[in-house]
Scaffold this active site. Structure first.
Site: not given
Ligand code: NCD
Length: 438
Positions: A107, A86, A135, A57-58
């Site tokens: 991320r 690496k 997040h 999703r993100t």
């Molecule tokens: C979340 C995350 O990655 O923190 N997912 C997301 O970004 N929608 C929640 C999760 O992974 O549980």
């Protein structure tokens, strides 16, 4: 390492303010109503999406956001294909990738990673999830989804449920809800509560109070009939005063989260809290919006998808819109600005403070000295500026008078922020040339 005075970009929900959120909610509506007006906004701009942890999703919603704004995207979507595998440092990776793009979306599994990326980047950085710390763009879309259902946040009650210890979405959302005057009910899975210092910081920051409330469902979820509640001062409605611990009679939204197995989380048997059709019949949840950042596991059964209270697909749908609003504010401030958020200070490295106590702090993997920042006006607390973990500081020196005082003494409180010099031990301060000020 180049230390910026502040961390630019978007790193933590702690930076939000009400004007910023209100303008962001409006901007997402504008974009949705008139998408063509924005379709060339990022023409000629390149955004790099670096995902060193799994994501659907993100990552895709950021890509979709950039493409819908007419920009181009570079993507690293598999940690195995990035040079981190690496052994390249995050600082080097950030330095390099920031030469290829106008904005970085990052991320990473380490707490505080986006802040290290920002300190080594020539361009703004957006945190797309850093370890269990935060997040912030998930919080923006979560709040957008609520904003579209509620006339006001003030006086609402929202439950946060599941793996609060490792879940970054619930932690970020707690800041956002507190900011908007929402009462937050904490429903952690057994053994998966967050640290009391994290909660204390939210309470202090917003002048909220901590109380307990009860409801029979709480026992089903957490093993205890009573739950901790972060409450804005002056909020009394929605309570039935039977005992000293009042019963909660209404929940306006419930935010479920999954067990974060990849961060070492575990529960025994079927003790993980979730929903069932039966639980949903409880009057407490009569008008309760059901939220989840997704992906879901057993805590949120598919049978609930048709329920009018289910909000989770709407949350996900709003992801690109909220992210478009942020990208516009960062890259096209000339035309589509948002009110400024408070940037986090980069902090000052201090060898005398030793290593940050958080084993997942990015300082550990990057071999960095712990930089500190200070929070709290009447009761100061020193935090690792990268992962927000409290530091064991008992004494503070004043760089102008060269006197050292116990951290909570009136004399220490009078030291202005730019003159603070934190110490764990009094002896360390004396050895550094400070005189005892009492
Ligand atoms: C979340 C995350 O990655 O923190 N997912 C997301 O970004 N929608 C929640 C999760 O992974 O549980």
């Amino acid at each position: 390492m180049r230390l910026l005075p502040v961390l630019e970009g978007l790193h933590s929900a702690e930076s939000f303010n009400q004007e910023f959120l209100a303008a962001l909610f409006r901007r997402t509506r504008e974009i949705e109503a008139r998408p063509l007006e924005f379709s060339e906004a990022l023409r000629g701009r390149v955004v790099a999406n670096v995902f060193e942890e799994p994501s659907t999703r993100t990552r895709l919603s950021f890509e979709s956001a950039v493409l819908r704004l007419g920009g181009a995207v570079l993507t690293v979507s598999d940690p195995k294909t990035s040079s981190g595998s690496k052994g390249e440092s995050l600082a080097d990776a950030a330095h390099i990738v920031s030469g290829y793009a106008d904005c970085l979306i990052w991320r990473h599994p380490r707490d505080g990673a986006s802040r290290v990326v920002a300190q080594n980047s020539r361009v703004p950085v957006i945190n797309a999830g850093d370890g269990r710390l935060g997040h912030p763009t998930q919080t923006l879309l979560d709040l957008c989804a609520l904003d579209r259902r509620w006339e006001s946040f003030q006086g609402r009650t929202v439950g946060l449920m599941g793996d609060l210890k490792h879940g970054r979405t619930a932690r970020s959302l707690a800041w956002g809800l507190a900011l908007l005057g929402v009462r937050v009910v904490l429903l952690p899975a057994p053994g998966l509560d967050w640290e009391s210092s994290f909660e204390r910081r939210i309470l202090d920051h917003f002048g909220m109070r901590l109380r307990w409330m009860r409801h029979p469902l709480f026992r089903t979820w957490t093993g205890s009939p009573e739950a901790r509640v972060l409450e804005p001062r002056g909020m009394v409605q929605g309570l039935l005063f039977q005992d000293d611990v009042p019963t909660l009679d209404r929940m306006d939204a419930l935010y479920l989260t999954r067990l974060q197995r990849e961060r070492g989380a575990a529960v025994s048997g079927d003790a993980y809290p979730g929903l069932t059709l039966d639980i949903l019949r409880d009057p407490l949840l009569d008008n309760c919006l059901l939220m989840h950042p997704l992906p879901r596991r057993e805590e949120l059964p598919k049978e609930l998808d048709g329920d009018p209270r289910a909000l989770y697909f709407e949350q996900a749908r709003l992801g690109p819109l909220a992210r478009m609003a942020i990208l516009l504010a960062i890259l096209r401030e000339d035309t589509w600005p948002l009110p400024p958020i408070s940037p986090l200070p980069a902090g000052q490295p201090e060898s005398a403070l030793g290593a940050c106590a958080n084993p997942n702090c990015v300082t550990q993997s990057e071999g960095l000295m712990t930089p500190w920042r200070v929070v709290g006006a009447s009761r100061r607390q020193f935090l690792c500026a990268l992962c927000d973990c409290p530091l064991a500081v008992d004494y503070v020196g004043c760089r102008s008078t060269l006197r050292v005082h116990p951290i909570h003494s009136p004399a220490a409180l009078r030291i202005s922020p730019e003159n603070l010099h934190p110490f764990r031990e009094r002896q360390e301060a004396l050895a550094a040339g400070y005189a005892w000020g009492g």
